[in-house]
Design an enzyme around this catalytic site. Structure first.
Site, PDB file in Angstrom:
ATOM      1  N   ARG A 191      38.586  35.803  51.519  1.00  0.00           N
ATOM      2  CA  ARG A 191      37.785  34.596  51.354  1.00  0.00           C
ATOM      3  C   ARG A 191      36.647  34.937  50.391  1.00  0.00           C
ATOM      4  NH1 ARG A 191      41.524  32.438  53.197  1.00  0.00           N
ATOM      5  NH2 ARG A 191      41.702  31.067  55.018  1.00  0.00           N
TER       6      ARG A 191
ATOM      7  N   GLU B 287      35.094  26.623  46.615  1.00  0.00           N
ATOM      8  CA  GLU B 287      36.374  26.248  45.993  1.00  0.00           C
ATOM      9  C   GLU B 287      36.524  24.729  45.972  1.00  0.00           C
ATOM     10  OE1 GLU B 287      39.441  28.305  48.148  1.00  0.00           O
ATOM     11  OE2 GLU B 287      38.664  30.267  47.600  1.00  0.00           O
TER      12      GLU B 287
ATOM     13  N   HIS C 112      43.508  30.005  44.896  1.00  0.00           N
ATOM     14  CA  HIS C 112      43.757  30.201  46.328  1.00  0.00           C
ATOM     15  C   HIS C 112      45.215  29.845  46.692  1.00  0.00           C
ATOM     16  CE1 HIS C 112      41.692  30.320  50.522  1.00  0.00           C
ATOM     17  NE2 HIS C 112      42.907  30.851  50.552  1.00  0.00           N
TER      18      HIS C 112
HETATM   19  C1  DGY Z   1      45.294  31.586  54.629  1.00  0.00           C
HETATM   20  O1  DGY Z   1      46.319  31.166  55.173  1.00  0.00           O
HETATM   21  O2  DGY Z   1      44.258  31.752  55.262  1.00  0.00           O
HETATM   22  C2  DGY Z   1      45.390  31.919  53.177  1.00  0.00           C
HETATM   23  O3  DGY Z   1      44.159  32.117  52.629  1.00  0.00           O
HETATM   24  C3  DGY Z   1      46.148  30.832  52.439  1.00  0.00           C
HETATM   25  O4  DGY Z   1      46.538  31.249  51.189  1.00  0.00           O
END
Ligand code: DGY
Length: 326
Positions: A239, A268, A287
């Site tokens: 993240r 984002e 992402h």
């Molecule tokens: C998640 O599932 O948390 C991932 O970041 C998605 O790509």
């Protein structure tokens, strides 16, 4: 008898809703990419028994305190830092996610990002497309090797282990740092547990896959980047909040590290004017860690089953706050 109401905050594969529609009245926000406006989300949550959410939906105490019928919030993601789990638990609301089904796909993307950054794949592809390729040259767009280098994985959970497994194929030395030891990764993949500082100093590729928590918030600062080898490449598929972005920018400006591959950002989506996009040695993705057609379909089906199970009074396959089940 009326069925409980479930609100889905984005268009998802229709076939993944079959199981859910048996037990619930389902309404889908009809957009593929535009998030549901906050006011509408609050309005729907106020009468919903279930919310089927994306990682970009903020499920905070304001929403949870005004959702008297809510029994389950199920995220289409393994991460759930967009959900206030503490308040959800206090309210007896189950919080579900999609672990396991996305581990290999996210590891594939993470490794692809590592390779793209190390071998300057995006830059090289743009070079050809822009008609800049005039001659072969010995060091034309020369990148850095991947095989036999040292990878340092921060966060050795399911996805971290799957990345480590891929690294064995490249005969990399594997270091990891995690809240707890992962003995399976040590014995089966030859991964070495080291301190965070050790990992930062020794790795050629530093790969962050740790979940975003109070402990990992702002983990990568200017000092951390300064500690890395100047040839090191930083990869983040966890993240954005784990990185102090201004510090990463400063480190890249000062050439304290050799490059960064980023699938995630603090805010984002980022705009095309984001300062990180000005660096040729930064590969930025929107992402898409778990975004393969097969995996997104599996994730969607799992979210539906999670919600259906909670509403039926059964144990869902993936729950973050099991204590609410009583
Ligand atoms: C998640 O599932 O948390 C991932 O970041 C998605 O790509």
């Amino acid at each position: 008898m009326t069925k409980p109401f479930v609100f889905i905050t984005r268009q998802v594969p229709e076939e993944s809703l079959v199981a859910l529609k048996v037990v619930a009245d389902v309404e889908v926000w009809p957009e593929k990419e535009t998030p549901v406006p906050r006011e509408l989300l609050l309005e729907k949550a106020a009468k919903a028994a279930g919310l089927y959410t994306m990682l970009s939906d903020k499920i905070d105490d304001e929403l949870l305190n005004n959702a008297p019928n809510l029994k389950v919030v199920a995220n289409l993601a393994v991460g759930f830092d967009n959900i206030d789990v503490k308040t959800a638990s206090e309210k007896g609301v189950a919080v579900c996610n999609t672990p396991d089904v996305l581990s290999d796909t996210t590891a594939d993307l993470t490794f692809a990002l590592l390779m793209a950054t190390g071998r300057r794949i995006v830059e090289a592809a743009e070079y050809v497309k822009e008609g800049k390729w005039q001659n072969w040259a010995p060091l034309l767009l020369a990148g850095t090797d991947i095989h036999h280098k040292t990878i340092g994985i921060v966060g050795m959970g399911r996805i971290g282990s799957a990345v480590a497994k891929r690294a064995t194929g490249f005969e990399m030395e594997i270091l990891y740092h995690n809240r707890s030891r992962n003995t399976k990764a040590e014995t089966e993949l030859g991964a070495e547990y080291v301190s965070f500082d050790d990992l930062i100093e020794r790795s050629d590729y530093i790969v962050c896959l740790a979940p975003f928590t109070e402990d990992t918030k702002d983990l990568f600062t200017y000092e951390t980047f300064k500690q890395m080898k100047s040839s090191a490449i930083f990869i983040n598929a966890s993240r954005g909040g784990v990185v102090v972005e201004e510090d990463l920018i400063k480190a890249l400006e000062e050439k304290s590290i050799a490059g960064a591959g980023l699938d995630v950002f603090r805010q984002e989506p980022i705009s095309k004017d984001h300062p990180l996009l000005t660096f040729s040695n930064v590969v930025a993705l929107p992402h898409i860690g778990s975004s393969s057609v097969e995996t997104r379909h599996e994730m969607a089906a799992l979210v539906s089953r999670n919600i259906a199970n909670v509403l039926k009074g059964d144990k869902p396959e993936a729950i973050v706050n099991e204590e609410v089940l009583g």
